[in-house]
Design a protein around this motif. Structure first.
Motif, short mmCIF file in Angstrom:
data_model
loop_
_atom_site.label_atom_id
_atom_site.label_comp_id
_atom_site.label_asym_id
_atom_site.label_seq_id
_atom_site.Cartn_x
_atom_site.Cartn_y
_atom_site.Cartn_z
N LYS A 70 1.05 -1.28 0.07
CA LYS A 70 -0.09 -0.16 0.06
C LYS A 70 0.88 1.26 0.00
O LYS A 70 2.08 1.25 0.37
N THR A 71 0.26 2.35 -0.44
CA THR A 71 0.89 3.74 -0.29
C THR A 71 -0.02 4.60 0.43
O THR A 71 -1.05 4.63 0.36
N TYR A 72 0.82 5.27 1.27
CA TYR A 72 0.25 6.39 1.99
C TYR A 72 0.67 7.67 2.15
O TYR A 72 1.82 7.90 1.92
N MET A 73 0.00 8.71 2.35
CA MET A 73 0.39 9.96 2.71
C MET A 73 -0.01 10.39 4.17
O MET A 73 -1.01 10.04 4.67
N ILE A 74 1.18 10.81 4.78
CA ILE A 74 0.90 11.12 6.15
C ILE A 74 1.59 12.48 6.40
O ILE A 74 2.48 12.93 5.83
N SER A 75 0.68 13.23 7.10
CA SER A 75 0.83 14.62 7.42
C SER A 75 1.16 14.73 8.85
O SER A 75 0.27 14.14 9.63
N PHE A 76 2.13 15.75 9.19
CA PHE A 76 2.37 16.11 10.46
C PHE A 76 2.49 17.58 10.55
O PHE A 76 3.04 18.25 9.90
N ILE A 77 1.87 18.17 11.55
CA ILE A 77 1.45 19.49 11.69
C ILE A 77 2.18 19.65 13.06
O ILE A 77 1.80 19.26 14.26
N TYR A 78 3.29 20.47 13.27
CA TYR A 78 4.02 20.86 14.39
C TYR A 78 3.91 22.15 14.67
O TYR A 78 4.28 23.11 14.02
N TYR A 79 2.97 22.42 15.73
CA TYR A 79 2.64 23.93 15.77
C TYR A 79 2.95 24.54 17.40
O TYR A 79 2.81 25.59 17.34
N ASP A 80 3.76 23.89 18.00
CA ASP A 80 4.62 24.38 19.00
C ASP A 80 5.57 23.55 19.40
O ASP A 80 5.84 22.35 18.61
N SER A 81 6.39 23.57 20.42
CA SER A 81 7.57 22.84 20.81
C SER A 81 7.19 21.46 21.08
O SER A 81 8.25 20.69 21.30
N THR A 82 6.00 21.18 21.62
CA THR A 82 5.60 19.90 21.89
C THR A 82 4.68 18.93 21.29
O THR A 82 4.35 17.86 21.52
N ASN A 83 3.76 19.84 20.57
CA ASN A 83 2.44 18.96 20.09
C ASN A 83 2.67 18.81 18.62
O ASN A 83 2.86 19.72 17.78
N ILE A 84 2.41 17.50 18.27
CA ILE A 84 2.26 17.17 16.70
C ILE A 84 0.63 16.52 16.44
O ILE A 84 0.57 15.36 16.98
N ASP A 85 0.12 17.05 15.35
CA ASP A 85 -1.22 16.46 15.02
C ASP A 85 -0.71 15.74 13.80
O ASP A 85 0.11 16.22 12.85
N ALA A 86 -1.22 14.70 13.66
CA ALA A 86 -0.97 13.66 12.35
C ALA A 86 -2.27 13.07 11.74
O ALA A 86 -3.20 12.97 12.67
N ASN A 87 -2.07 12.71 10.60
CA ASN A 87 -2.94 12.29 9.72
C ASN A 87 -2.52 11.29 8.97
O ASN A 87 -1.47 11.52 8.17
N CYS A 88 -3.09 10.07 8.63
CA CYS A 88 -2.52 9.14 7.66
C CYS A 88 -3.80 8.79 6.67
O CYS A 88 -4.70 8.33 7.14
N LEU A 89 -3.55 8.84 5.34
CA LEU A 89 -4.62 8.37 4.36
C LEU A 89 -3.92 7.35 3.35
O LEU A 89 -2.91 7.41 2.91
N SER A 90 -4.60 6.31 3.27
CA SER A 90 -4.15 5.22 2.16
C SER A 90 -4.60 5.94 0.82
O SER A 90 -5.60 6.33 0.58
N ILE A 91 -3.71 5.67 -0.05
CA ILE A 91 -3.81 6.51 -1.53
C ILE A 91 -3.72 5.15 -2.42
O ILE A 91 -3.52 5.56 -3.99
N GLY A 92 -3.78 4.04 -2.13
CA GLY A 92 -3.63 3.02 -3.20
C GLY A 92 -2.65 1.72 -2.68
O GLY A 92 -2.36 1.63 -1.35
#
Length: 92
Positions: A70-92
């Motif tokens: 499978k192939t995935y797109m994973i995004s990480f949003i780092y909005y301060d020195s300690t917190n990271i939001d992440a999302n993972c989508l399968s694209i095929g």
């Protein structure tokens, strides 16, 4: 091995090119800015074992299980020195 992702970049990873056991590390955020990491992860025939940073907050509350072939797109949003939001989508 350990893979360190650079700030505000698109990184392409493939288990065919690397070991199947990874530790993902995120480079430090840029002070007073939102930093984003986008990873296109192509998994080969064997599903990888990944250790994610403990300060990631995944959409849905659980880190994804990446499946073989499978192939995935994973995004990480780092909005301060300690917190990271992440999302993972399968694209095929």
């Amino acid at each position: 091995g350990t893979i360190t992702l650079a700030v505000n970049t698109l990184t392409a990873l493939s288990t065919a090119q690397n070991a199947t056991t990874f530790t993902i590390a995120l480079a430090s955020a840029i002070s007073n800015f939102v930093s984003e990491y986008i990873v296109r992860f192509t998994v080969g025939a064997g599903a990888p074992t990944i250790t994610w940073p403990s300060n990631i907050k995944w959409v849905g509350g659980v880190a994804p299980t990446l499946l073989a072939s499978k192939t995935y797109m994973i995004s990480f949003i780092y909005y301060d020195s300690t917190n990271i939001d992440a999302n993972c989508l399968s694209i095929g």
